[in-house]
Design an enzyme around this catalytic site. Structure first.
Site, PDB file in Angstrom:
ATOM      1  N   GLN A 147     -19.175  -4.428   9.828  1.00  0.00           N
ATOM      2  CA  GLN A 147     -18.823  -4.969   8.517  1.00  0.00           C
ATOM      3  C   GLN A 147     -19.333  -4.038   7.422  1.00  0.00           C
ATOM      4  O   GLN A 147     -20.038  -4.448   6.500  1.00  0.00           O
ATOM      5  CB  GLN A 147     -19.411  -6.374   8.344  1.00  0.00           C
ATOM      6  CG  GLN A 147     -19.013  -7.302   9.466  1.00  0.00           C
ATOM      7  CD  GLN A 147     -18.604  -8.663   8.974  1.00  0.00           C
ATOM      8  OE1 GLN A 147     -18.953  -9.073   7.883  1.00  0.00           O
ATOM      9  NE2 GLN A 147     -17.859  -9.387   9.769  1.00  0.00           N
ATOM     10  N   HIS A 165     -15.843  19.998   0.589  1.00  0.00           N
ATOM     11  CA  HIS A 165     -14.857  19.402  -0.309  1.00  0.00           C
ATOM     12  C   HIS A 165     -13.440  19.840   0.064  1.00  0.00           C
ATOM     13  O   HIS A 165     -12.609  20.127  -0.807  1.00  0.00           O
ATOM     14  CB  HIS A 165     -15.176  19.770  -1.763  1.00  0.00           C
ATOM     15  CG  HIS A 165     -14.895  18.633  -2.721  1.00  0.00           C
ATOM     16  ND1 HIS A 165     -15.882  17.781  -3.166  1.00  0.00           N
ATOM     17  CD2 HIS A 165     -13.748  18.208  -3.299  1.00  0.00           C
ATOM     18  CE1 HIS A 165     -15.352  16.895  -3.996  1.00  0.00           C
ATOM     19  NE2 HIS A 165     -14.060  17.130  -4.088  1.00  0.00           N
ATOM     20  N   ARG A 173      -8.132  24.874  -8.739  1.00  0.00           N
ATOM     21  CA  ARG A 173      -7.124  24.458  -7.774  1.00  0.00           C
ATOM     22  C   ARG A 173      -5.753  24.911  -8.276  1.00  0.00           C
ATOM     23  O   ARG A 173      -5.128  24.273  -9.126  1.00  0.00           O
ATOM     24  CB  ARG A 173      -7.172  22.945  -7.575  1.00  0.00           C
ATOM     25  CG  ARG A 173      -8.561  22.482  -7.134  1.00  0.00           C
ATOM     26  CD  ARG A 173      -8.647  21.001  -6.888  1.00  0.00           C
ATOM     27  NE  ARG A 173     -10.008  20.611  -6.508  1.00  0.00           N
ATOM     28  CZ  ARG A 173     -10.375  19.373  -6.221  1.00  0.00           C
ATOM     29  NH1 ARG A 173      -9.483  18.395  -6.260  1.00  0.00           N
ATOM     30  NH2 ARG A 173     -11.634  19.099  -5.897  1.00  0.00           N
ATOM     31  N   SER A 195     -20.178  18.834   4.032  1.00  0.00           N
ATOM     32  CA  SER A 195     -18.824  18.866   3.459  1.00  0.00           C
ATOM     33  C   SER A 195     -18.651  20.090   2.572  1.00  0.00           C
ATOM     34  O   SER A 195     -19.592  20.505   1.882  1.00  0.00           O
ATOM     35  CB  SER A 195     -18.578  17.600   2.633  1.00  0.00           C
ATOM     36  OG  SER A 195     -17.357  17.692   1.927  1.00  0.00           O
ATOM     37  N   LEU A 215     -19.227   8.042  -4.813  1.00  0.00           N
ATOM     38  CA  LEU A 215     -19.533   7.978  -6.241  1.00  0.00           C
ATOM     39  C   LEU A 215     -19.417   9.329  -6.923  1.00  0.00           C
ATOM     40  O   LEU A 215     -19.975  10.319  -6.466  1.00  0.00           O
ATOM     41  CB  LEU A 215     -20.962   7.440  -6.425  1.00  0.00           C
ATOM     42  CG  LEU A 215     -21.453   7.315  -7.871  1.00  0.00           C
ATOM     43  CD1 LEU A 215     -20.685   6.213  -8.609  1.00  0.00           C
ATOM     44  CD2 LEU A 215     -22.960   7.032  -7.889  1.00  0.00           C
ATOM     45  N   GLY A 257      -9.742  12.622   6.580  1.00  0.00           N
ATOM     46  CA  GLY A 257      -8.969  12.203   5.422  1.00  0.00           C
ATOM     47  C   GLY A 257      -7.483  12.443   5.584  1.00  0.00           C
ATOM     48  O   GLY A 257      -6.668  11.527   5.536  1.00  0.00           O
ATOM     49  N   SER A 281     -13.065   6.008  -2.592  1.00  0.00           N
ATOM     50  CA  SER A 281     -13.374   6.919  -3.687  1.00  0.00           C
ATOM     51  C   SER A 281     -13.552   6.160  -4.999  1.00  0.00           C
ATOM     52  O   SER A 281     -13.029   5.060  -5.186  1.00  0.00           O
ATOM     53  CB  SER A 281     -12.235   7.932  -3.843  1.00  0.00           C
ATOM     54  OG  SER A 281     -12.386   8.685  -5.025  1.00  0.00           O
TER      55      SER A 281
END
Length: 509
Positions: free
Chosen positions: A61, A193, A103, A191, A67, A228, A40
């Site tokens: 690799q 979020h 939130r 996603s 971003l 995550g 992040s």
């Protein structure tokens, strides 16, 4: 986050706001597992520090950089170039958070960054700190620093400052996926979020098919899955060893699922291997329907009444409240001996669960024609409320129309059958008979015929039903007599005034 790949790729997207040693531990564990780590912008270790933990994935690799686009574009440009110099291989552009969702837990806890930690990627820049605020320090920081004008043009702008591919994160619709590709995106990250931006946003797995994760995600078309929380929890519990353990568990469970599904390689995983909540339910096989129709015909029944308005059950609050189901001493006798499941207990309505599992949602006008191939009985279509549907039903081969709103239990505010009747009759132009699934009025109460029969049956059994059936013709004949009608043919539209008629005005004197 890590993007996991076991022969395919897999990974974790932006850990963000983690403790520095944790980010190093995650980077090492990801490398050992052959997994992509996505770092992040908001980490407490810099891109250079994370890169210094050693090479990226042993096979590829690769590390990605997630971003956030700041108002100060020079800061963004510097950060992207630092990530590129540090060996990161792609930019994951966060497209769904130009503003932070509300939130509640962050607000309640006055969330902010502890004083001993800092956003290391922005040290030495005059961008302010994620300090104390009246509600959420993170929300205040985002409001002050993140560019709300973020648009698809910024994908093209990023391509002018880096050779790294740009993946757009936060896509949930096919339309946005197409626009992202047109803008130059090299990849899409489906996603929401973590569900923290907008209430009732669809789950990513629900949106995946439209935009094109484990075995299910692969079967639905994903190239990989970002995870995550499993990483954060394992990291908190056991550090780097915990992350290594959870990645091994995911690999082992994935391989076991493939083996038990008969898949020897990733290419053998297909859409046929899964059933999702939004799939068309697996319904009564047509052979069962065919057998039932033929049994009815052999038993002497003279017509099929096809229920056309209930391929899904309306939300019946009383059934849900009472957990309606069939008592254990009763059974659906027409289906005994067939492996169709029972109308048993459910979390809400047993009837609703049974209908969801067994009744065919794909029911269409073609099924009228199909029924005609398996029986000589006429097909009456029940559930018609518009002239358009009446015309289509006749074209499909219906021998009759039943104007019905399913007792008003399927859809709120659906018109009363008596209100829809004239339009339907006019549309049929006398080609087929039209029947009304209605009720009768006694004083101030209106009763459906079904209710009348059920109540009379409960009150007095067969004798009660006989009595009510005699009452109805008696009252009908009395009404005809008082209206001056000697036969059914003399009953006309002039004998009634409905609520929707134009009011009859006083004559001019």
């Amino acid at each position: 986050m890590l993007l996991l790949r076991f022969g395919f790729w897999f990974g974790f997207v932006g850990l963000g706001l983690d403790m520095g040693p944790g980010e190093y531990a995650t980077a090492r564990a990801a490398s050992a597992a052959g997994t992509i780590m996505t770092l992040s912008s908001w980490t407490t270790s810099s891109v250079e520090e994370v890169a210094s933990t050693g090479p990226g994935i042993r096979f590829f690799q690769i590390r990605f950089f997630q971003l956030q686009v700041y108002k100060n574009r020079k800061v963004v440009e510097q950060l992207v170039r630092r990530a590129e110099r540090a060996g990161f291989k792609a930019i994951v552009l966060t497209a769904d958070a130009p503003r932070l969702g509300r939130r509640e837990s962050d607000i309640k806890n006055w969330f902010t960054l502890p004083p001993n930690l800092a956003l290391k990627n922005f040290e030495g820049l005059d961008l302010g700190k994620m300090g104390e605020a009246n509600d959420s320090g993170l929300a205040s920081y985002v409001d002050g620093q993140i560019d709300r004008t973020l648009s698809w043009k910024d994908v093209q702008w990023l391509q002018t400052i880096t050779k790294m591919p740009i993946l757009v994160k936060g896509v949930l619709t096919g339309e946005d996926a197409r626009i992202a590709i047109q803008a130059g995106a090299a990849g899409i990250v489906v996603s929401n979020h973590g569900g923290r931006q907008l209430d009732y946003v669809p789950a990513t797995i629900s949106a995946l098919e439209e935009t094109v994760v484990f075995d299910v995600a692969l079967a639905l078309g994903a190239s990989g899955i970002f995870i995550g929380r499993p990483v954060l929890f394992s990291l908190a519990a056991e550090g780097e060893a915990g992350v290594r353990k959870v990645l091994q568990m995911l690999r082992d469970e994935f391989e076991l699922t493939m083996a038990l599904s008969g898949c020897r390689s990733l290419s053998e995983i297909t859409r046929n291997h899964i059933v999702t909540e939004w799939d068309t339910p697996r319904h009564l096989p047509k052979k069962v329907v065919e057998q039932l129709v033929r049994r009815a015909e052999r038993a002497g029944f003279k017509a099929i009444v096809l229920t056309a308005d209930a391929p899904r059950l309306g939300r019946r609050e009383s059934d849900i409240k009472n957990w309606f189901t069939l008592p254990p001493n009763l059974a659906l006798k027409n289906f005994e001996g067939l492996d169709l499941g029972k109308m048993g207990e459910a979390n809400d309505s047993g009837l609703a669960s049974y209908v969801d599992g067994q009744i065919d949602r794909t029911l269409s006008w073609k099924d009228v024609q199909w029924l005609q191939t398996i029986t000589k009985m006429p097909i009456l279509v029940k559930g018609v409320l518009t002239g358009e549907d009446a015309r289509i039903a006749i074209q499909a081969g219906a021998a009759g129309i039943i104007v019905s709103n399913h007792g008003g239990r399927q859809l709120d505010y659906v018109p009363a059958t008596i209100s829809a009747l004239e339009e339907v009759v006019k549309a049929t132009q006398g080609r087929v008979p039209v029947f009304l699934d209605g009720g009768v009025r006694r004083g101030t109460c209106t009763w459906s015929f079904r209710d009348i029969l059920l109540f009379s049956l409960a009150a007095d059994g067969e004798a009660g039903v006989r009595k009510v059936l005699q009452m109805l013709p008696d009252e009908f004949e009395l009404t005809m007599a008082l209206s001056g009608c000697r036969s059914l043919s003399e009953i006309t539209r002039n004998h009634i005034v409905t609520e929707w008629d134009t009011p009859r005005n006083l004559p001019k004197l």
